[in-house]
Design a protein around this motif. Structure first.
Motif, short mmCIF file in Angstrom:
data_model
loop_
_atom_site.label_atom_id
_atom_site.label_comp_id
_atom_site.label_asym_id
_atom_site.label_seq_id
_atom_site.Cartn_x
_atom_site.Cartn_y
_atom_site.Cartn_z
N MET A 1 2.56 9.61 -6.98
CA MET A 1 1.22 9.26 -6.58
C MET A 1 1.32 8.27 -5.41
O MET A 1 2.08 7.32 -5.45
CB MET A 1 0.46 8.66 -7.76
N ARG A 2 0.52 8.49 -4.42
CA ARG A 2 0.47 7.59 -3.27
C ARG A 2 -0.66 6.60 -3.46
O ARG A 2 -1.75 6.95 -3.89
CB ARG A 2 0.28 8.40 -2.01
N GLU A 3 -0.37 5.34 -3.14
CA GLU A 3 -1.36 4.27 -3.29
C GLU A 3 -1.33 3.38 -2.06
O GLU A 3 -0.31 3.29 -1.37
CB GLU A 3 -1.06 3.41 -4.51
N TYR A 4 -2.45 2.72 -1.84
CA TYR A 4 -2.58 1.76 -0.74
C TYR A 4 -3.30 0.56 -1.32
O TYR A 4 -4.37 0.69 -1.91
CB TYR A 4 -3.39 2.40 0.39
N TRP A 5 -2.71 -0.62 -1.20
CA TRP A 5 -3.29 -1.84 -1.76
C TRP A 5 -3.61 -2.81 -0.64
O TRP A 5 -2.84 -2.96 0.30
CB TRP A 5 -2.33 -2.52 -2.70
N ILE A 6 -4.75 -3.49 -0.77
CA ILE A 6 -5.11 -4.58 0.14
C ILE A 6 -5.32 -5.83 -0.71
O ILE A 6 -6.13 -5.83 -1.63
CB ILE A 6 -6.39 -4.26 0.95
#
Length: 53
Positions: A1-6
């Motif tokens: 699973m690809r994720e992007y966190w800020i």
């Protein structure tokens, strides 16, 4: 699973976006759930963003 966190230290929040088969967005305040192997743990965001070091 690809994720992007800020990580937003001004708001004491972490926003996470998931991509792929089950896309979505979540905002975390207080605790950030993280999987370590088979174990689910929570990172205390109040401690992470504490200013009284």
């Amino acid at each position: 699973m690809r994720e992007y966190w800020i990580v937003d230290p001004d708001e004491n929040t972490v926003d996470g976006w998931r991509f792929g088969r089950d896309p979505g967005h979540e905002r975390f305040m207080g605790a950030l759930p993280v999987r370590l192997g088979a174990q689910q743990v929570g990172i205390d965001l109040h401690a992470v963003f504490a200013t009284d070091l």
